[in-house]
Design a protein around this motif. Structure first.
Motif, PDB file in Angstrom:
ATOM      1  N   GLY A 150       0.834  -1.196   0.000  1.00  0.00           N
ATOM      2  CA  GLY A 150       0.000   0.000   0.000  1.00  0.00           C
ATOM      3  C   GLY A 150       0.859   1.233   0.000  1.00  0.00           C
ATOM      4  O   GLY A 150       1.976   1.230  -0.484  1.00  0.00           O
ATOM      5  N   GLY A 151       0.328   2.263   0.558  1.00  0.00           N
ATOM      6  CA  GLY A 151       0.988   3.558   0.532  1.00  0.00           C
ATOM      7  C   GLY A 151       0.288   4.429  -0.485  1.00  0.00           C
ATOM      8  O   GLY A 151      -0.434   3.946  -1.362  1.00  0.00           O
ATOM      9  N   SER A 152       0.492   5.710  -0.378  1.00  0.00           N
ATOM     10  CA  SER A 152      -0.257   6.632  -1.231  1.00  0.00           C
ATOM     11  C   SER A 152       0.020   6.426  -2.718  1.00  0.00           C
ATOM     12  O   SER A 152      -0.910   6.497  -3.532  1.00  0.00           O
ATOM     13  CB  SER A 152       0.031   8.081  -0.836  1.00  0.00           C
ATOM     14  OG  SER A 152       1.392   8.394  -1.028  1.00  0.00           O
ATOM     15  N   VAL A 153       1.253   6.151  -3.082  1.00  0.00           N
ATOM     16  CA  VAL A 153       1.570   5.966  -4.504  1.00  0.00           C
ATOM     17  C   VAL A 153       0.912   4.698  -5.043  1.00  0.00           C
ATOM     18  O   VAL A 153       0.253   4.710  -6.087  1.00  0.00           O
ATOM     19  CB  VAL A 153       3.094   5.931  -4.731  1.00  0.00           C
ATOM     20  CG1 VAL A 153       3.414   5.577  -6.172  1.00  0.00           C
ATOM     21  CG2 VAL A 153       3.711   7.265  -4.364  1.00  0.00           C
ATOM     22  N   ALA A 154       1.081   3.575  -4.318  1.00  0.00           N
ATOM     23  CA  ALA A 154       0.493   2.312  -4.774  1.00  0.00           C
ATOM     24  C   ALA A 154      -1.031   2.403  -4.825  1.00  0.00           C
ATOM     25  O   ALA A 154      -1.658   1.904  -5.768  1.00  0.00           O
ATOM     26  CB  ALA A 154       0.934   1.171  -3.864  1.00  0.00           C
ATOM     27  N   ASN A 155      -1.634   3.023  -3.824  1.00  0.00           N
ATOM     28  CA  ASN A 155      -3.086   3.161  -3.808  1.00  0.00           C
ATOM     29  C   ASN A 155      -3.579   4.039  -4.955  1.00  0.00           C
ATOM     30  O   ASN A 155      -4.602   3.747  -5.581  1.00  0.00           O
ATOM     31  CB  ASN A 155      -3.559   3.741  -2.472  1.00  0.00           C
ATOM     32  CG  ASN A 155      -3.302   2.800  -1.323  1.00  0.00           C
ATOM     33  OD1 ASN A 155      -3.163   1.595  -1.502  1.00  0.00           O
ATOM     34  ND2 ASN A 155      -3.231   3.343  -0.130  1.00  0.00           N
ATOM     35  N   THR A 156      -2.859   5.113  -5.245  1.00  0.00           N
ATOM     36  CA  THR A 156      -3.233   5.990  -6.361  1.00  0.00           C
ATOM     37  C   THR A 156      -3.104   5.252  -7.690  1.00  0.00           C
ATOM     38  O   THR A 156      -3.977   5.357  -8.561  1.00  0.00           O
ATOM     39  CB  THR A 156      -2.376   7.265  -6.364  1.00  0.00           C
ATOM     40  OG1 THR A 156      -2.571   7.951  -5.125  1.00  0.00           O
ATOM     41  CG2 THR A 156      -2.729   8.176  -7.526  1.00  0.00           C
ATOM     42  N   MET A 157      -2.024   4.473  -7.838  1.00  0.00           N
ATOM     43  CA  MET A 157      -1.841   3.701  -9.078  1.00  0.00           C
ATOM     44  C   MET A 157      -2.974   2.698  -9.266  1.00  0.00           C
ATOM     45  O   MET A 157      -3.490   2.548 -10.375  1.00  0.00           O
ATOM     46  CB  MET A 157      -0.493   2.986  -9.054  1.00  0.00           C
ATOM     47  CG  MET A 157       0.683   3.926  -9.192  1.00  0.00           C
ATOM     48  SD  MET A 157       2.265   3.113  -8.992  1.00  0.00           S
ATOM     49  CE  MET A 157       2.224   1.906 -10.297  1.00  0.00           C
ATOM     50  N   ALA A 158      -3.376   2.020  -8.196  1.00  0.00           N
ATOM     51  CA  ALA A 158      -4.474   1.053  -8.288  1.00  0.00           C
ATOM     52  C   ALA A 158      -5.776   1.768  -8.670  1.00  0.00           C
ATOM     53  O   ALA A 158      -6.557   1.256  -9.485  1.00  0.00           O
ATOM     54  CB  ALA A 158      -4.639   0.309  -6.968  1.00  0.00           C
ATOM     55  N   GLY A 159      -6.004   2.956  -8.105  1.00  0.00           N
ATOM     56  CA  GLY A 159      -7.196   3.726  -8.448  1.00  0.00           C
ATOM     57  C   GLY A 159      -7.210   4.154  -9.902  1.00  0.00           C
ATOM     58  O   GLY A 159      -8.239   4.044 -10.585  1.00  0.00           O
ATOM     59  N   ILE A 160      -6.074   4.639 -10.390  1.00  0.00           N
ATOM     60  CA  ILE A 160      -5.978   5.059 -11.799  1.00  0.00           C
ATOM     61  C   ILE A 160      -6.226   3.873 -12.717  1.00  0.00           C
ATOM     62  O   ILE A 160      -6.958   3.976 -13.704  1.00  0.00           O
ATOM     63  CB  ILE A 160      -4.610   5.715 -12.071  1.00  0.00           C
ATOM     64  CG1 ILE A 160      -4.529   7.062 -11.357  1.00  0.00           C
ATOM     65  CG2 ILE A 160      -4.364   5.875 -13.565  1.00  0.00           C
ATOM     66  CD1 ILE A 160      -3.139   7.682 -11.348  1.00  0.00           C
ATOM     67  N   ALA A 161      -5.633   2.715 -12.392  1.00  0.00           N
ATOM     68  CA  ALA A 161      -5.826   1.515 -13.214  1.00  0.00           C
ATOM     69  C   ALA A 161      -7.295   1.089 -13.217  1.00  0.00           C
ATOM     70  O   ALA A 161      -7.826   0.679 -14.253  1.00  0.00           O
ATOM     71  CB  ALA A 161      -4.939   0.380 -12.710  1.00  0.00           C
ATOM     72  N   SER A 162      -7.966   1.203 -12.053  1.00  0.00           N
ATOM     73  CA  SER A 162      -9.372   0.795 -11.982  1.00  0.00           C
ATOM     74  C   SER A 162     -10.279   1.704 -12.809  1.00  0.00           C
ATOM     75  O   SER A 162     -11.371   1.305 -13.191  1.00  0.00           O
ATOM     76  CB  SER A 162      -9.844   0.764 -10.527  1.00  0.00           C
ATOM     77  OG  SER A 162     -10.019   2.072 -10.018  1.00  0.00           O
ATOM     78  N   LEU A 163      -9.811   2.921 -13.092  1.00  0.00           N
ATOM     79  CA  LEU A 163     -10.575   3.861 -13.912  1.00  0.00           C
ATOM     80  C   LEU A 163     -10.183   3.802 -15.382  1.00  0.00           C
ATOM     81  O   LEU A 163     -10.610   4.622 -16.183  1.00  0.00           O
ATOM     82  CB  LEU A 163     -10.393   5.290 -13.381  1.00  0.00           C
ATOM     83  CG  LEU A 163     -10.948   5.537 -11.981  1.00  0.00           C
ATOM     84  CD1 LEU A 163     -10.513   6.911 -11.473  1.00  0.00           C
ATOM     85  CD2 LEU A 163     -12.456   5.388 -11.964  1.00  0.00           C
TER      86      LEU A 163
END
Length: 66
Positions: A9-22
């Protein structure tokens, strides 16, 4: 203490997962530790739909004992 689960996790990993989900195409460019946590992180980044260019690994970092 019961069973534990290691989750990246962490802010970068969480942001990357969010971008990929969109539908975006995020990419991680950097080094990961050549240890269990580094392998978990690399696997989870790829599984989230992100591109991982973490081909370079660094020696495992010393971690404090629990």
């Amino acid at each position: 203490m019961g069973r534990t689960v290691e989750i990246s996790g962490g802010s970068v990993a969480n942001t990357m997962a969010g971008i990929a989900s969109l539908g975006g195409s995020p990419a991680f460019i950097g080094k990961v530790g050549n240890d269990k946590l580094g392998k978990v992180f690399s696997h989870e980044i790829r599984a989230s739909g992100s591109t991982s260019t973490a081909g370079t690994t660094a020696p495992a970092c010393p971690r404090p004992s629990p």
